[in-house]
Design a protein around this motif. Structure first.
Motif, mmCIF file in Angstrom:
data_model
loop_
_atom_site.group_PDB
_atom_site.id
_atom_site.type_symbol
_atom_site.label_atom_id
_atom_site.label_comp_id
_atom_site.label_asym_id
_atom_site.label_seq_id
_atom_site.Cartn_x
_atom_site.Cartn_y
_atom_site.Cartn_z
ATOM 1 N N LEU A 148 0.798 -1.218 0.000
ATOM 2 C CA LEU A 148 0.000 0.000 0.000
ATOM 3 C C LEU A 148 0.837 1.278 0.000
ATOM 4 O O LEU A 148 0.558 2.195 -0.780
ATOM 5 C CB LEU A 148 -0.966 -0.009 1.187
ATOM 6 C CG LEU A 148 -1.937 1.176 1.261
ATOM 7 C CD1 LEU A 148 -2.776 1.259 -0.011
ATOM 8 C CD2 LEU A 148 -2.835 1.054 2.488
ATOM 9 N N PRO A 149 1.877 1.374 0.862
ATOM 10 C CA PRO A 149 2.665 2.616 0.833
ATOM 11 C C PRO A 149 3.281 2.895 -0.539
ATOM 12 O O PRO A 149 3.306 4.045 -0.995
ATOM 13 C CB PRO A 149 3.742 2.369 1.892
ATOM 14 C CG PRO A 149 3.120 1.393 2.832
ATOM 15 C CD PRO A 149 2.304 0.491 1.959
ATOM 16 N N GLU A 150 3.760 1.840 -1.194
ATOM 17 C CA GLU A 150 4.367 2.037 -2.512
ATOM 18 C C GLU A 150 3.325 2.499 -3.534
ATOM 19 O O GLU A 150 3.575 3.411 -4.331
ATOM 20 C CB GLU A 150 5.018 0.735 -2.983
ATOM 21 C CG GLU A 150 5.746 0.881 -4.318
ATOM 22 C CD GLU A 150 6.438 -0.402 -4.738
ATOM 23 O OE1 GLU A 150 6.931 -0.451 -5.881
ATOM 24 O OE2 GLU A 150 6.480 -1.345 -3.924
ATOM 25 N N LEU A 151 2.137 1.872 -3.482
ATOM 26 C CA LEU A 151 1.072 2.274 -4.405
ATOM 27 C C LEU A 151 0.612 3.700 -4.128
ATOM 28 O O LEU A 151 0.370 4.485 -5.050
ATOM 29 C CB LEU A 151 -0.114 1.308 -4.282
ATOM 30 C CG LEU A 151 0.111 -0.111 -4.814
ATOM 31 C CD1 LEU A 151 -1.076 -1.000 -4.471
ATOM 32 C CD2 LEU A 151 0.331 -0.086 -6.321
ATOM 33 N N LEU A 152 0.499 4.037 -2.848
ATOM 34 C CA LEU A 152 0.082 5.383 -2.482
ATOM 35 C C LEU A 152 1.114 6.406 -2.935
ATOM 36 O O LEU A 152 0.769 7.473 -3.465
ATOM 37 C CB LEU A 152 -0.130 5.471 -0.968
ATOM 38 C CG LEU A 152 -0.597 6.827 -0.433
ATOM 39 C CD1 LEU A 152 -1.922 7.229 -1.064
ATOM 40 C CD2 LEU A 152 -0.716 6.782 1.094
ATOM 41 N N GLY A 153 2.388 6.071 -2.749
ATOM 42 C CA GLY A 153 3.437 6.976 -3.198
ATOM 43 C C GLY A 153 3.402 7.186 -4.700
ATOM 44 O O GLY A 153 3.570 8.311 -5.192
ATOM 45 N N TRP A 154 3.156 6.097 -5.423
ATOM 46 C CA TRP A 154 3.062 6.193 -6.889
ATOM 47 C C TRP A 154 1.905 7.095 -7.306
ATOM 48 O O TRP A 154 2.032 7.942 -8.200
ATOM 49 C CB TRP A 154 2.878 4.793 -7.457
ATOM 50 C CG TRP A 154 2.601 4.761 -8.930
ATOM 51 C CD1 TRP A 154 3.495 4.863 -9.944
ATOM 52 C CD2 TRP A 154 1.313 4.631 -9.540
ATOM 53 N NE1 TRP A 154 2.861 4.803 -11.161
ATOM 54 C CE2 TRP A 154 1.518 4.655 -10.941
ATOM 55 C CE3 TRP A 154 0.023 4.478 -9.049
ATOM 56 C CZ2 TRP A 154 0.468 4.547 -11.847
ATOM 57 C CZ3 TRP A 154 -1.019 4.370 -9.947
ATOM 58 C CH2 TRP A 154 -0.790 4.404 -11.331
ATOM 59 N N ALA A 155 0.752 6.944 -6.621
ATOM 60 C CA ALA A 155 -0.415 7.758 -6.950
ATOM 61 C C ALA A 155 -0.164 9.230 -6.637
ATOM 62 O O ALA A 155 -0.500 10.124 -7.424
ATOM 63 C CB ALA A 155 -1.641 7.256 -6.187
ATOM 64 N N LEU A 156 0.453 9.487 -5.492
ATOM 65 C CA LEU A 156 0.715 10.875 -5.111
ATOM 66 C C LEU A 156 1.706 11.535 -6.068
ATOM 67 O O LEU A 156 1.556 12.709 -6.426
ATOM 68 C CB LEU A 156 1.244 10.926 -3.676
ATOM 69 C CG LEU A 156 0.241 10.533 -2.577
ATOM 70 C CD1 LEU A 156 0.928 10.515 -1.219
ATOM 71 C CD2 LEU A 156 -0.947 11.486 -2.562
ATOM 72 N N GLU A 157 2.708 10.785 -6.475
ATOM 73 C CA GLU A 157 3.677 11.335 -7.434
ATOM 74 C C GLU A 157 2.998 11.676 -8.758
ATOM 75 O O GLU A 157 3.297 12.701 -9.388
ATOM 76 C CB GLU A 157 4.811 10.333 -7.661
ATOM 77 C CG GLU A 157 5.758 10.202 -6.485
ATOM 78 C CD GLU A 157 6.817 9.137 -6.730
ATOM 79 O OE1 GLU A 157 6.866 8.603 -7.872
ATOM 80 O OE2 GLU A 157 7.578 8.833 -5.797
ATOM 81 N N GLY A 158 2.081 10.805 -9.179
ATOM 82 C CA GLY A 158 1.364 11.076 -10.421
ATOM 83 C C GLY A 158 0.512 12.324 -10.321
ATOM 84 O O GLY A 158 0.487 13.149 -11.242
ATOM 85 N N LEU A 159 -0.190 12.485 -9.203
ATOM 86 C CA LEU A 159 -1.024 13.676 -9.013
ATOM 87 C C LEU A 159 -0.165 14.933 -8.915
ATOM 88 O O LEU A 159 -0.533 15.995 -9.426
ATOM 89 C CB LEU A 159 -1.881 13.514 -7.755
ATOM 90 C CG LEU A 159 -2.980 12.448 -7.842
ATOM 91 C CD1 LEU A 159 -3.597 12.200 -6.474
ATOM 92 C CD2 LEU A 159 -4.058 12.873 -8.836
ATOM 93 N N ALA A 160 0.988 14.798 -8.262
ATOM 94 C CA ALA A 160 1.884 15.951 -8.158
ATOM 95 C C ALA A 160 2.439 16.340 -9.522
ATOM 96 O O ALA A 160 2.620 17.526 -9.822
ATOM 97 C CB ALA A 160 3.025 15.633 -7.188
ATOM 98 N N SER A 161 2.674 15.350 -10.379
ATOM 99 C CA SER A 161 3.265 15.639 -11.690
ATOM 100 C C SER A 161 2.325 16.428 -12.590
ATOM 101 O O SER A 161 2.766 17.115 -13.507
ATOM 102 C CB SER A 161 3.667 14.328 -12.383
ATOM 103 O OG SER A 161 2.516 13.586 -12.770
ATOM 104 N N VAL A 162 1.004 16.338 -12.341
ATOM 105 C CA VAL A 162 0.054 17.097 -13.160
ATOM 106 C C VAL A 162 -0.425 18.354 -12.441
ATOM 107 O O VAL A 162 -1.329 19.044 -12.914
ATOM 108 C CB VAL A 162 -1.162 16.222 -13.553
ATOM 109 C CG1 VAL A 162 -0.716 15.060 -14.416
ATOM 110 C CG2 VAL A 162 -1.917 15.732 -12.321
#
Length: 256
Positions: free
Chosen positions: A15-29
């Motif tokens: 979960l932490p890895e998936l959450l980090g991936w999602a947050l990075e994606g949202l931050a990138s846009v």
């Protein structure tokens, strides 16, 4: 499953890895910004992120306002389900149905339904497109060259551009107005009452029944014969009913 694999009793929690991936994606846009280093990092929504959340919440709320229960149906089934509703509740159903699916797909579904044989569904499809608003304009403009949809599309565009609904009909040629009259008559013949079909005669641009019959014969609508036969059966004037039956026969046989 492997007990020592990811998510197992002996494996790492993904979960932490998936959450980090999602947050990075949202931050990138630009939907959020990350503040602070390491495990204490916080995510804060930007104005764009706040807007996206607001839109999604609005869609969820609108989708929940579907008392008739049409939200999960196909476009055609939804439109048929709204046929007996008054304009206000029908618009609520359209908005709920639209909110539950991507705009592009919803537009395609509505226009496909409008291309069908049922004139009532065709008219209701464009009513639903009015609930879409500006996002529907390119799709409506794209179908304005399709003969079966052109009158509806032109009226939709005229109203969208600010014309009063009562004046929007001015954008139609006489032939297009006659085609639309026949299409509407077909919807009334299939789903309405005989008296409504007779009253529909008053809305024709020709002004007289003989003039209407002459132009209806020439317009080439696929439901012309059925409409004229239904009108003849419903009209109380024997002479006009006879003229309608004669016109229907001429269209059917290709005569003049």
């Amino acid at each position: 499953p492997d007990p020592d694999g990811p998510g197992g009793p002996g494996g790492a929690d993904p979960l932490p890895e998936l959450l980090g991936w999602a947050l990075e994606g949202l931050a990138s846009v630009g939907a959020l910004v990350m503040r602070g280093p390491g495990p204490g990092t916080e995510a804060q929504l930007t104005p764009l992120g706040n807007w996206a959340v607001w839109v999604k919440l609005e869609q969820i709320c609108v989708a929940a306002q579907s008392p008739a229960g049409n939200i999960e149906l196909s476009a055609e089934a939804m439109l048929r389900g709204c046929a007996d509703l008054t304009p206000g509740p029908a618009r609520a159903e359209y908005r709920a149905w639209l909110a539950a699916r991507p705009t592009r797909g919803a537009l395609d579904e509505l226009l496909d339904a409008a291309r069908g044989d049922d004139a009532l569904v065709r008219g209701l499809a464009f009513e639903a497109l009015r609930a879409v608003g500006a996002a529907a304009e390119p799709a409506v403009r794209a179908v304005a060259d399709e003969p079966g949809l052109r009158p509806y599309a032109l009226l939709w565009l005229a109203e969208h551009e600010g014309r009063d609904p009562e004046q929007a009909a001015e954008v139609l040629t006489r032939e297009e107005a006659t085609w639309l009259w026949v299409d509407t008559a077909a919807a009334v013949a299939d789903h309405g009452e005989s008296r409504l079909l007779v009253r529909h005669l008053d809305s024709a641009v020709q002004g007289t029944v003989p003039g209407l019959l002459e132009e209806v014969r020439a317009v080439g609508h696929p439901r012309t014969v059925q409409v004229l036969v239904a009108l003849a059966a419903a009209h109380p004037d024997p002479a006009l009913a006879k003229a309608m039956r004669r016109a229907a026969f001429q269209v059917h046989t290709g005569g003049v």
